[in-house]
Design an enzyme around this catalytic site. Structure first.
Site, PDB file in Angstrom:
ATOM      1  N   PHE A 125       0.860  -1.187   0.000  1.00 50.84           N
ATOM      2  CA  PHE A 125       0.000   0.000   0.000  1.00 50.84           C
ATOM      3  C   PHE A 125       0.901   1.244   0.000  1.00 50.84           C
ATOM      4  O   PHE A 125       1.918   1.275   0.690  1.00 50.84           O
ATOM      5  CB  PHE A 125      -0.897  -0.016   1.244  1.00 50.84           C
ATOM      6  CG  PHE A 125      -1.987   1.012   1.178  1.00 50.84           C
ATOM      7  CD1 PHE A 125      -3.124   0.793   0.422  1.00 50.84           C
ATOM      8  CD2 PHE A 125      -1.864   2.205   1.862  1.00 50.84           C
ATOM      9  CE1 PHE A 125      -4.128   1.749   0.350  1.00 50.84           C
ATOM     10  CE2 PHE A 125      -2.868   3.169   1.801  1.00 50.84           C
ATOM     11  CZ  PHE A 125      -3.998   2.930   1.040  1.00 50.84           C
ATOM     12  N   ASP A 196       1.691  -5.154   8.632  1.00 50.62           N
ATOM     13  CA  ASP A 196       0.535  -4.277   8.470  1.00 50.62           C
ATOM     14  C   ASP A 196      -0.686  -5.202   8.378  1.00 50.62           C
ATOM     15  O   ASP A 196      -0.799  -6.006   7.436  1.00 50.62           O
ATOM     16  CB  ASP A 196       0.724  -3.446   7.183  1.00 50.62           C
ATOM     17  CG  ASP A 196      -0.463  -2.554   6.857  1.00 50.62           C
ATOM     18  OD1 ASP A 196      -1.578  -2.843   7.321  1.00 50.62           O
ATOM     19  OD2 ASP A 196      -0.273  -1.595   6.087  1.00 50.62           O
ATOM     20  N   TYR A 221     -11.251   0.727  10.546  1.00 49.54           N
ATOM     21  CA  TYR A 221     -12.418   1.173   9.762  1.00 49.54           C
ATOM     22  C   TYR A 221     -12.832   0.176   8.678  1.00 49.54           C
ATOM     23  O   TYR A 221     -13.869   0.354   8.061  1.00 49.54           O
ATOM     24  CB  TYR A 221     -12.172   2.557   9.135  1.00 49.54           C
ATOM     25  CG  TYR A 221     -10.801   2.743   8.549  1.00 49.54           C
ATOM     26  CD1 TYR A 221     -10.463   2.208   7.313  1.00 49.54           C
ATOM     27  CD2 TYR A 221      -9.821   3.449   9.238  1.00 49.54           C
ATOM     28  CE1 TYR A 221      -9.206   2.366   6.788  1.00 49.54           C
ATOM     29  CE2 TYR A 221      -8.548   3.622   8.718  1.00 49.54           C
ATOM     30  CZ  TYR A 221      -8.245   3.074   7.493  1.00 49.54           C
ATOM     31  OH  TYR A 221      -6.988   3.226   6.980  1.00 49.54           O
ATOM     32  N   LYS A 222     -12.014  -0.861   8.455  1.00 49.07           N
ATOM     33  CA  LYS A 222     -12.368  -1.834   7.414  1.00 49.07           C
ATOM     34  C   LYS A 222     -13.250  -2.927   8.040  1.00 49.07           C
ATOM     35  O   LYS A 222     -14.374  -2.660   8.419  1.00 49.07           O
ATOM     36  CB  LYS A 222     -11.111  -2.406   6.779  1.00 49.07           C
ATOM     37  CG  LYS A 222     -10.233  -1.348   6.107  1.00 49.07           C
ATOM     38  CD  LYS A 222      -9.002  -1.981   5.494  1.00 49.07           C
ATOM     39  CE  LYS A 222      -8.013  -0.948   4.995  1.00 49.07           C
ATOM     40  NZ  LYS A 222      -8.490  -0.183   3.840  1.00 49.07           N
ATOM     41  N   ARG A 369     -12.536  -4.876  -6.834  1.00 50.15           N
ATOM     42  CA  ARG A 369     -12.405  -5.520  -5.509  1.00 50.15           C
ATOM     43  C   ARG A 369     -13.781  -5.772  -4.901  1.00 50.15           C
ATOM     44  O   ARG A 369     -14.645  -4.886  -4.875  1.00 50.15           O
ATOM     45  CB  ARG A 369     -11.639  -4.619  -4.543  1.00 50.15           C
ATOM     46  CG  ARG A 369     -10.209  -4.397  -4.842  1.00 50.15           C
ATOM     47  CD  ARG A 369      -9.456  -3.839  -3.631  1.00 50.15           C
ATOM     48  NE  ARG A 369     -10.136  -2.741  -2.939  1.00 50.15           N
ATOM     49  CZ  ARG A 369      -9.665  -2.155  -1.838  1.00 50.15           C
ATOM     50  NH1 ARG A 369      -8.539  -2.565  -1.291  1.00 50.15           N
ATOM     51  NH2 ARG A 369     -10.338  -1.159  -1.281  1.00 50.15           N
TER      52      ARG A 369
HETATM   53  C1  LIG Z   1      -2.661  -1.933   3.682  1.00 53.60           C
HETATM   54  C2  LIG Z   1      -2.883  -0.526   4.142  1.00 53.60           C
HETATM   55  N1  LIG Z   1      -1.908   0.094   4.827  1.00 53.60           N
HETATM   56  C3  LIG Z   1      -2.049   1.372   5.243  1.00 53.60           C
HETATM   57  C4  LIG Z   1      -3.201   2.078   5.009  1.00 53.60           C
HETATM   58  C5  LIG Z   1      -3.308   3.503   5.468  1.00 53.60           C
HETATM   59  O1  LIG Z   1      -4.115   3.619   6.590  1.00 53.60           O
HETATM   60  P1  LIG Z   1      -4.408   5.021   7.302  1.00 53.60           P
HETATM   61  O2  LIG Z   1      -5.090   5.880   6.298  1.00 53.60           O
HETATM   62  O3  LIG Z   1      -5.295   4.667   8.443  1.00 53.60           O
HETATM   63  O4  LIG Z   1      -3.112   5.589   7.741  1.00 53.60           O
HETATM   64  C6  LIG Z   1      -4.251   1.458   4.310  1.00 53.60           C
HETATM   65  C7  LIG Z   1      -5.496   2.185   4.039  1.00 53.60           C
HETATM   66  O5  LIG Z   1      -6.420   1.724   3.444  1.00 53.60           O
HETATM   67  C8  LIG Z   1      -4.075   0.128   3.858  1.00 53.60           C
HETATM   68  O6  LIG Z   1      -5.021  -0.509   3.163  1.00 53.60           O
END
Ligand SMILES: Cc1ncc(COP(=O)(O)O)c(C=O)c1O
Length: 410
Positions: A125, A196, A221-222, A369
């Site tokens: 990500f 992560d 939040y997911k 997705r």
């Molecule tokens: C795999 C992954 N890492 C990091 C993040 C970033 O998260 P945040 O916006 O809470 O910092 C996301 C956001 O969707 C994500 O899917």
């Protein structure tokens, strides 16, 4: 091919079916985007209302103590711990995910002072990639980020690697990595492992303790359903609790915040990772979400998640042969709780699908997705979603002119 009647029967036999009643969902909508933002639960709604009207509205500043606001990061951390296979005192809830990754990267680099490389996945990500670069830049010694192909991880586990940071379930493809196997290989190379858990928490059973994970962070939040911008969480293994140093220290990570000392003296353990005041209203929403999760067995979630994703793949391939490429692994051991379909016209496909009441999302360059959150997605939803997808394609709706320009959020 599985029929709609068979899907109904699966729903009737489903032990998780009653949990759908916990959520506020429009029955005409098929919501397959809980991998991006989970729905509102009745318990989150009432927890937030109570925090607003009673704790803040009436209690005012007194609620920092009387409503337990100060203890929220640890109290809720202990409840999130159950979802990731951690113990009490090993998780705090704070900030959002990217900030926590920064803190964990910072402390990991300090714990390996003779090494100078952060290894991560080139398809990670983007926030993870950006924050790794940022932390390398901020380091007092030269640190380099190597964004590699994770399938060849072993080739990159050289003696200069301080830390490896990977996402357990790939945000695009839904591929799940081998938590304990990779952690072991990274340890054998003398490096620290940061996971992560954004797409794993509440999606798949996790065993941070059994897999010997050093550090992990995730969002709520997911699949956890704590609401938009909901707080993040960080896990620190017991063996590191007295070793870590928060590189972004703040008053609430101090051992005695109200002593207002000039020098930072860290609170014991993971609590020192808390930097600033808890976001009380967001944490109230998380508390409500956890009221649901406290009643859930993750093994039931996994069983149903695999059945839902299997069913979706089966129906798409039966009804739309050759139309999509499957980006998600077929092997159960390598699958999270989403299915990713590749299609050159994927963006228009997901927009057109939303117009017929099926919500998923699109990720560049060609990924459609679909998230399958077992607490509220039914087998019959999977069946109906595929039928609506067939309808969109038969009518050519995904090719509509209005989908040629992309929205800011895809
Ligand atoms: C795999 C992954 N890492 C990091 C993040 C970033 O998260 P945040 O916006 O809470 O910092 C996301 C956001 O969707 C994500 O899917």
């Amino acid at each position: 091919m599985t029929t709609r009647e068979e899907c109904r029967a699966l729903d009737e036999a489903d032990v998780l079916a009653p949990f759908r009643e916990d959520f506020i969902l429009d029955d005409s909508l098929i919501y397959l985007d809980g991998n991006s933002l989970g729905p509102l639960s009745h318990s989150s709604q009432s927890r937030v209302r109570h925090a607003l009207d009673v704790q803040w509205g009436e209690g005012l500043v007194r609620s920092w103590g009387s409503a337990g606001w100060m203890d929220q990061p640890q109290r809720l951390g202990d409840r999130v711990a159950r979802l990731i296979g951690a113990g009490p005192g090993e998780v705090v809830v704070a900030d959002t995910l990217t900030f926590l990754l920064a803190k964990l990267l910072g402390t990991a680099l300090e714990l390996r002072p003779d090494r100078s490389v952060i290894v991560t996945d080139h398809v990670n990500f983007h926030s993870d990639l950006y924050i790794a670069e940022g932390m390398a830049r901020l380091s007092p010694r030269p640190v380099q980020v190597r964004a590699i192909d994770r399938d060849h991880l072993d080739d990159f586990l050289t003696e200069d690697v301080a830390v490896v940071m990977l996402t357990h379930v790939d945000f695009r493809t839904g591929e799940m990595l081998d938590l304990s196997g990779i952690t072991r290989r990274v340890h054998n190379a003398g490096a620290i492992m940061i996971w992560d858990f954004a797409h794993s928490t509440g999606a798949v059973p996790l065993d941070a303790t059994g897999a010997d994970v050093d550090f992990a962070a995730g969002c709520t939040y997911k699949y956890v359903n704590a609401g938009p911008g909901g707080p993040g969480f960080a896990y620190v293994a017991p063996r590191w609790q007295s070793e870590i140093r928060n590189v972004l220290p703040g008053w609430l990570g101090h051992v005695a915040p109200f002593d207002f000392e000039d020098t930072f003296r860290p609170a014991p353990g993971v609590r020192q990772l808390v930097t600033s005041s808890p976001s009380v209203l967001a944490l109230a929403a998380l508390e409500g979400a956890l009221d649901v999760w406290d009643r859930v067995d993750m093994n039931d979630v996994r069983r149903k998640s695999l059945a839902l994703t299997d069913l979706f793949i089966e129906l798409v391939e039966a009804r739309l042969p050759g139309e999509f490429g499957l980006a998600t692994p077929r092997e159960h051991s390598r699958r999270g709780s989403q299915v990713a379909l590749r299609h050159a016209e994927g963006y228009g496909m997901m927009q057109a699908l939303a117009e017929v009441g099926v919500i998923g999302d699109f990720r560049d360059p060609d990924i459609c997705r679909f998230g399958f959150a077992p607490l509220y997605v039914r087998f019959v939803d999977v069946f109906d979603a595929v039928e609506r997808l067939v309808g969109v394609i038969e009518r050519g709706e995904h090719r509509a002119e209005r989908f040629r320009v992309r929205n800011a959020v895809t």
